[in-house]
Design a protein around this motif. Structure first.
Motif, PDB file in Angstrom:
ATOM      1  N   TYR A  30     -25.656 -10.921 -45.728  1.00 37.53           N
ATOM      2  CA  TYR A  30     -25.665  -9.580 -45.106  1.00 37.53           C
ATOM      3  C   TYR A  30     -27.074  -9.263 -44.580  1.00 37.53           C
ATOM      4  O   TYR A  30     -27.528  -8.129 -44.615  1.00 37.53           O
ATOM      5  N   SER A  31     -27.724 -10.305 -44.062  1.00 39.03           N
ATOM      6  CA  SER A  31     -29.128 -10.153 -43.643  1.00 39.03           C
ATOM      7  C   SER A  31     -29.296  -9.228 -42.435  1.00 39.03           C
ATOM      8  O   SER A  31     -30.395  -8.750 -42.168  1.00 39.03           O
ATOM      9  N   ASP A  32     -28.190  -8.930 -41.723  1.00 36.55           N
ATOM     10  CA  ASP A  32     -28.316  -8.020 -40.576  1.00 36.55           C
ATOM     11  C   ASP A  32     -28.641  -6.576 -40.996  1.00 36.55           C
ATOM     12  O   ASP A  32     -28.921  -5.736 -40.138  1.00 36.55           O
ATOM     13  N   VAL A  33     -28.634  -6.298 -42.295  1.00 37.92           N
ATOM     14  CA  VAL A  33     -29.047  -4.973 -42.796  1.00 37.92           C
ATOM     15  C   VAL A  33     -30.485  -4.657 -42.350  1.00 37.92           C
ATOM     16  O   VAL A  33     -30.823  -3.519 -42.045  1.00 37.92           O
ATOM     17  N   TYR A  42     -26.594   1.180 -47.728  1.00 44.33           N
ATOM     18  CA  TYR A  42     -25.802  -0.043 -47.643  1.00 44.33           C
ATOM     19  C   TYR A  42     -25.354  -0.356 -49.061  1.00 44.33           C
ATOM     20  O   TYR A  42     -26.196  -0.521 -49.956  1.00 44.33           O
ATOM     21  N   SER A  43     -24.044  -0.447 -49.272  1.00 47.20           N
ATOM     22  CA  SER A  43     -23.513  -0.489 -50.637  1.00 47.20           C
ATOM     23  C   SER A  43     -22.750  -1.786 -50.867  1.00 47.20           C
ATOM     24  O   SER A  43     -21.647  -1.964 -50.345  1.00 47.20           O
ATOM     25  N   VAL A  44     -23.373  -2.675 -51.654  1.00 46.34           N
ATOM     26  CA  VAL A  44     -22.825  -4.021 -51.858  1.00 46.34           C
ATOM     27  C   VAL A  44     -21.970  -4.056 -53.126  1.00 46.34           C
ATOM     28  O   VAL A  44     -22.402  -3.582 -54.187  1.00 46.34           O
ATOM     29  N   GLU A  45     -20.777  -4.620 -52.999  1.00 49.81           N
ATOM     30  CA  GLU A  45     -19.870  -4.725 -54.141  1.00 49.81           C
ATOM     31  C   GLU A  45     -18.946  -5.911 -53.900  1.00 49.81           C
ATOM     32  O   GLU A  45     -18.526  -6.147 -52.775  1.00 49.81           O
ATOM     33  N   PHE A  46     -18.655  -6.675 -54.983  1.00 50.58           N
ATOM     34  CA  PHE A  46     -17.773  -7.826 -54.755  1.00 50.58           C
ATOM     35  C   PHE A  46     -16.387  -7.696 -55.389  1.00 50.58           C
ATOM     36  O   PHE A  46     -15.556  -8.602 -55.244  1.00 50.58           O
ATOM     37  N   VAL A  82     -22.493   2.648 -45.928  1.00 47.70           N
ATOM     38  CA  VAL A  82     -21.967   1.448 -45.264  1.00 47.70           C
ATOM     39  C   VAL A  82     -21.536   0.461 -46.350  1.00 47.70           C
ATOM     40  O   VAL A  82     -22.379  -0.108 -47.045  1.00 47.70           O
ATOM     41  N   PRO A  83     -20.230   0.303 -46.566  1.00 49.60           N
ATOM     42  CA  PRO A  83     -19.776  -0.624 -47.606  1.00 49.60           C
ATOM     43  C   PRO A  83     -19.951  -2.069 -47.162  1.00 49.60           C
ATOM     44  O   PRO A  83     -19.675  -2.389 -46.004  1.00 49.60           O
ATOM     45  N   ILE A  84     -20.418  -2.916 -48.065  1.00 55.49           N
ATOM     46  CA  ILE A  84     -20.563  -4.348 -47.755  1.00 55.49           C
ATOM     47  C   ILE A  84     -19.841  -5.135 -48.846  1.00 55.49           C
ATOM     48  O   ILE A  84     -20.245  -5.085 -50.020  1.00 55.49           O
ATOM     49  N   PHE A  85     -18.771  -5.806 -48.457  1.00 59.32           N
ATOM     50  CA  PHE A  85     -17.978  -6.595 -49.407  1.00 59.32           C
ATOM     51  C   PHE A  85     -18.638  -7.965 -49.511  1.00 59.32           C
ATOM     52  O   PHE A  85     -18.402  -8.842 -48.676  1.00 59.32           O
ATOM     53  N   ALA A  86     -19.503  -8.134 -50.509  1.00 59.78           N
ATOM     54  CA  ALA A  86     -20.280  -9.377 -50.598  1.00 59.78           C
ATOM     55  C   ALA A  86     -20.792  -9.559 -52.021  1.00 59.78           C
ATOM     56  O   ALA A  86     -20.794  -8.628 -52.835  1.00 59.78           O
TER      57      ALA A  86
END
Ligand SMILES: C[S@@+](CC[C@H](N)C(=O)[O-])C[C@H]1O[C@@H](n2cnc3c(N)ncnc32)[C@H](O)[C@@H]1O
Length: 215
Positions: free
Chosen positions: A128-131, A93-97, A116-120
């Protein structure tokens, strides 16, 4: 073939990973063909995790099949090697803003099904707690509160391990790097046991890298 860790091979002086998507490079890195396998050379000047491996970390909690939460993915240089190590049974899971980096990351995730990109914003992990629970939280954020953000994510996602690339000047440009590293160690030790600490010079000046196990 010599290996630094399972899934991390040694070519010349550099680490390398087995290419999950044969025939493609991600950031212009060299590819090496050996029998039926293709390896991607992992540049320690482009990736702090590669530099940390070369500087001698003894523990790499990122393994085939692991679930990783990566904070500060940028355009996926290091994430792509993590993706190679995990294989298709793992997930990063890859978080980036930053919107521009995110669009590169989305393109990368279309080729690499375990990204899985996460724009956050990583300061607000509830978004993004559903991770769900993860094995490792990895942080490489250009943020002075980086350690605090990492720990907040690690607690929320019940991580077993943390990894962090720390840029001293980003925390406090007026302080000596060693003072920052000591302060960060103390902050980390409130929630985890430090397994590894290496300084990344000369690959990355005034940077250090910690690996820890959550208490
Ligand atoms: C040093 S770069 C990461 C490089 C990347 N880890 C690699 O090795 O390929 C730091 C990244 O963190 C991102 N970032 C900083 N603060 C953030 C936050 N609060 N939430 C999400 N991303 C953040 C920046 O936009 C930048 O892309």
């Amino acid at each position: 073939m010599k290996q630094f860790f399972p899934g991390v091979y040694s070519f010349g002086n550099n680490p390398a990973t087995l290419n999950l998507v044969k025939g493609t490079s991600v950031y212009g890195e060299k590819r090496i063909q050996l029998d039926k396998n293709e390896f991607r050379v992992w540049d320690p000047k482009r990736s702090k995790l590669s530099a940390a491996i070369l500087k001698g970390i003894k523990t790499l909690p990122i393994k085939e099949g692991s679930k990783i939460l990566y904070l500060g993915a940028a355009n996926g240089t290091t994430v792509s090697h993590v993706s190679d190590i995990l294989g298709l049974n793992g997930i990063v899971y890859s978080v980036e803003f930053a919107p521009r980096s995110m669009s590169d990351l989305i393109a990368l995730s279309e080729k690499r099904k375990n990204i899985v990109p996460i724009f956050a914003d990583a300061r607000f992990p509830e978004k993004y707690s559903d991770v769900g629970a993860v094995d490792v939280v990895y942080a490489d954020l250009s943020d002075p509160q980086q350690v605090e953000i990492l720990l907040r994510n690690a607690v929320l996602f019940k991580a077993k391990f943390i990894m962090i690339a720390l840029k001293a000047r980003c925390v406090d440009s007026s302080e000596k790097p060693k003072v920052i590293y000591d302060k960060s160690r103390k902050e980390l030790e409130e929630k985890c046991r430090i397994l590894d600490f290496v300084i990344l010079d000369p690959f990355e000046v005034d940077h250090a890298f910690f690996v820890g196990e959550m208490k």
